[in-house]
Design an enzyme around this catalytic site. Structure first.
Site, short mmCIF file in Angstrom:
data_model
loop_
_atom_site.label_atom_id
_atom_site.label_comp_id
_atom_site.label_asym_id
_atom_site.label_seq_id
_atom_site.Cartn_x
_atom_site.Cartn_y
_atom_site.Cartn_z
CE LYS A 22 -1.90 1.57 3.82
NZ LYS A 22 -1.45 3.05 4.40
CG ASN A 23 1.99 2.82 3.64
OD1 ASN A 23 1.00 3.16 3.09
ND2 ASN A 23 2.23 2.59 4.99
NE ARG A 92 0.72 12.25 7.19
CZ ARG A 92 1.05 13.36 7.94
NH1 ARG A 92 -0.21 14.01 8.18
NH2 ARG A 92 2.19 13.82 8.29
CB CYS A 116 -5.20 5.89 10.62
SG CYS A 116 -5.49 4.77 9.51
N PRO A 122 1.39 16.19 12.24
CG PRO A 122 3.41 17.22 13.11
CD PRO A 122 2.38 16.25 13.29
CB ILE A 123 2.08 18.83 6.83
CG1 ILE A 123 1.53 20.23 6.93
CG2 ILE A 123 0.84 17.59 6.69
CD1 ILE A 123 0.78 20.53 5.58
CG ASP A 124 4.82 21.17 11.69
OD1 ASP A 124 4.15 20.40 11.48
OD2 ASP A 124 4.99 22.47 12.13
CG ASP A 304 2.66 0.98 9.57
OD1 ASP A 304 3.00 1.41 8.43
OD2 ASP A 304 2.33 2.00 10.56
NE ARG A 397 -7.77 4.77 4.89
CZ ARG A 397 -7.20 5.26 5.87
NH1 ARG A 397 -7.49 5.53 6.85
NH2 ARG A 397 -5.87 5.88 5.23
C1 EPZ Z 1 3.99 6.98 6.92
O1 EPZ Z 1 3.12 7.98 7.36
C2 EPZ Z 1 3.09 5.72 6.54
N1 EPZ Z 1 1.88 6.35 5.63
C3 EPZ Z 1 2.35 5.22 7.86
O2 EPZ Z 1 1.47 4.06 7.63
C4 EPZ Z 1 3.59 4.86 8.83
O3 EPZ Z 1 2.95 4.50 10.15
C5 EPZ Z 1 4.55 6.17 9.17
O4 EPZ Z 1 5.21 6.44 7.77
C6 EPZ Z 1 5.77 5.78 9.72
O5 EPZ Z 1 6.25 4.53 9.29
C7 EPZ Z 1 2.37 6.41 4.44
O6 EPZ Z 1 3.05 5.90 4.06
C8 EPZ Z 1 1.05 6.62 3.46
P1 EPZ Z 1 6.04 9.91 9.44
P2 EPZ Z 1 3.92 9.37 7.59
O7 EPZ Z 1 6.11 11.07 8.95
O8 EPZ Z 1 4.74 9.73 6.60
C9 EPZ Z 1 6.96 10.37 14.19
C10 EPZ Z 1 -0.42 2.83 7.53
O9 EPZ Z 1 -1.24 2.49 8.42
N2 EPZ Z 1 8.39 10.32 13.93
O10 EPZ Z 1 7.27 8.80 8.93
O11 EPZ Z 1 2.72 10.30 7.81
C11 EPZ Z 1 5.99 11.48 13.50
O12 EPZ Z 1 5.93 12.52 14.28
C12 EPZ Z 1 0.06 4.38 8.01
O13 EPZ Z 1 -0.19 2.29 6.50
C13 EPZ Z 1 9.25 10.59 14.92
O14 EPZ Z 1 9.07 10.80 16.13
O15 EPZ Z 1 4.56 9.13 8.94
C14 EPZ Z 1 4.87 10.94 13.31
O16 EPZ Z 1 4.09 10.93 14.48
C15 EPZ Z 1 -0.33 4.78 9.21
N3 EPZ Z 1 10.51 10.45 14.57
C16 EPZ Z 1 5.07 9.44 13.30
O17 EPZ Z 1 6.46 9.18 13.58
C17 EPZ Z 1 11.28 10.34 13.28
O18 EPZ Z 1 12.30 10.29 13.19
C18 EPZ Z 1 5.20 8.81 11.74
O19 EPZ Z 1 6.00 9.89 11.10
C19 EPZ Z 1 10.22 10.22 12.35
C20 EPZ Z 1 8.78 10.34 12.45
#
Ligand code: EPZ
Length: 417
Positions: A22-23, A92, A116, A122-124, A304, A397
């Site tokens: 998916k991802n 997302r 989810c 955030p998107i910062d 995940d 999904r």
């Molecule tokens: C991607 O989301 C995936 N989604 C998510 O999968 C997955 O859980 C996530 O990466 C983490 O592997 C897609 O690819 C569409 P992030 P993304 O920005 O990019 C914190 C699923 O169920 N973080 O990597 O939005 C960050 O703040 C979904 O398939 C750290 O703390 O996620 C955020 O809260 C859910 N330190 C969370 O992790 C870091 O160094 C995920 O961040 C990096 C991230």
């Protein structure tokens, strides 16, 4: 609203074929924006998020067809760089259109992404990366826009190892004829594969698979086929399903090389899993030891696969600890499992402990996000009696033909729409 009625208890047995990731598929679709010719995305899972991501691309003008797990795209017909499709708020990954559209048109506007409810998300990190390549950003409450008329050589340091932020800035960098250095990248296998596919399309990239990459992009990218890799999260989920239901199964293709942290934990628990070529042979039913996992960016334990591990903890003799470092709302599914009798305690938004040995009882529970949704489904399969799962459409999904696959392994599931 879909509800599933599950008649447990079943030991899942048989062979299961893993769908495309998916991802990765969700990023292959925006990648087509920076290609100058038609492309076929093969092994794309037919799931709601992929359909919605394709609809967004279509809303920009691309010609798309999706059949037999192949998405055929003609991106040459894209004329728009403003995303107004309501699909963008449903997932997302819609945010990953920003980079390629910015590269192609010099400007893009899109709504904030959905996805989810597992944290603030955030998107910062994304916006900060675009500012570092010289883009101007305007935000208002529903939509944000990014402009960059003249791309220049740039250095980007990502605020965190964000998966989609890495992919977003990579797809921008791949589509502009300048050199972009990106540091503190996420290195999930789906990102490494995306980079390899970009090289095939005509990008020059140094540091594939490393935290720091250097990309010289191009306006002349073309690739005939993009084949999506197997879904390592689905593969790991089915391994947890065979183990926790006490069944016996074969999972293929099983990308063991991208699941090492998960397989290490299974080995520590005493789970019986053997890897033979691209197949995992899993036997449940044996004694399981408690474990401690702590989620973190790849190559550490994947967030995940955190919730499916709760089912293995439920079968282990003793107290297991789950530390969910990535999201602050990704442990609440345990409250649903506690309704079934799971002995679990959420100590704080990032920590839970689970005591094994409980006999789960059937009841009505609710799927909160797609990964916990599949976990509840497997919990119902391993429970004697009839369990109802509310909000079950959320599972569709992320998991292709999930009822079909589980029924083929012996599960008794009825969908009540
Ligand atoms: C991607 O989301 C995936 N989604 C998510 O999968 C997955 O859980 C996530 O990466 C983490 O592997 C897609 O690819 C569409 P992030 P993304 O920005 O990019 C914190 C699923 O169920 N973080 O990597 O939005 C960050 O703040 C979904 O398939 C750290 O703390 O996620 C955020 O809260 C859910 N330190 C969370 O992790 C870091 O160094 C995920 O961040 C990096 C991230």
């Amino acid at each position: 609203m879909a509800r599933l009625k599950i008649y447990g208890k079943t030991k899942l047995c048989g062979r299961v074929k893993i769908s495309g990731a998916k991802n990765e598929a969700l990023k292959a679709i925006p990648l087509t924006v920076i290609l100058k010719n038609k492309v076929r995305i093969c092994n794309a899972p037919n799931i709601i998020d992929v359909v919605n991501q394709a609809k967004i691309l279509e809303s920009l003008g691309a010609k798309i067809s999706f059949a037999d797990n192949v998405i055929s795209v003609d991106p040459t017909l894209i004329t728009r760089h403003d995303i107004t499709s309501t699909c963008a708020g449903k997932l997302r990954a819609s945010i990953v259109f920003a980079g390629p559209l910015l590269a192609r048109f010099g400007e893009v506007s899109l709504p904030y992404p959905g996805g989810c409810l597992i944290g603030a998300r955030p998107i910062d990190t994304h916006l900060n990366a675009f500012r570092q390549v010289g883009a101007k950003i305007k935000e208002n409450k529903d939509v944000f826009s990014i402009c960059l008329a003249n791309p220049t050589n740039s250095n980007v340091i990502l605020q965190e190892k964000s998966v989609t932020a890495t992919e977003n800035i990579v797809l921008y960098a791949a589509g502009v004829p300048v050199k972009t250095k990106i540091e503190n990248c996420a290195i999930e296998p789906e990102i490494t594969d995306l980079l390899h596919q970009l090289v095939k399309a005509g990008c020059r990239i140094k540091g594939i698979g490393e935290r720091s990459v250097e990309i010289i992009g191009s306006k002349d990218l073309s690739i005939d086929e993009f084949t999506v890799m197997p879904d390592r999260i689905e593969a790991g989920t089915f391994a947890a399903a065979f183990i926790s239901t006490g069944g016996q199964g074969e999972i293929s293709p099983f990308p063991a090389e991208s699941l090492t942290s998960f397989l290490d934990i299974l080995e520590d628990c005493g789970a019986k899993i053997k890897i033979k070529d691209d197949t995992a042979i899993v036997s449940g039913g044996g004694k399981l030891k408690p474990f401690k996992i702590s989620t973190a960016p790849y190559p550490d334990f994947p967030t995940d696969l955190q919730s499916p591990m709760s089912l293995i903890a439920a079968c282990a003799e003793g107290e297991s600890i789950i530390i969910e470092n990535m999201f602050e709302n990704r442990l609440f599914y345990l409250n649903e499992l506690k309704k079934m009798g799971l002995k679990a305690e959420i100590l704080d938004p990032h920590t839970a402990k689970i005591n094994g040995g409980a006999n789960l009882k059937p009841t009505t529970i609710e799927s909160l996000d797609l990964r916990s949704g599949i976990t509840l489904l497997i919990a119902a399969i391993m429970t004697e009696g009839t369990t109802i799962i509310e909000n079950a459409q959320i599972i569709d999904r992320g998991y292709e033909k999930i009822e079909e696959k589980l029924k083929a392994l012996g599960a008794k599931i009825e969908r009540i729409d």
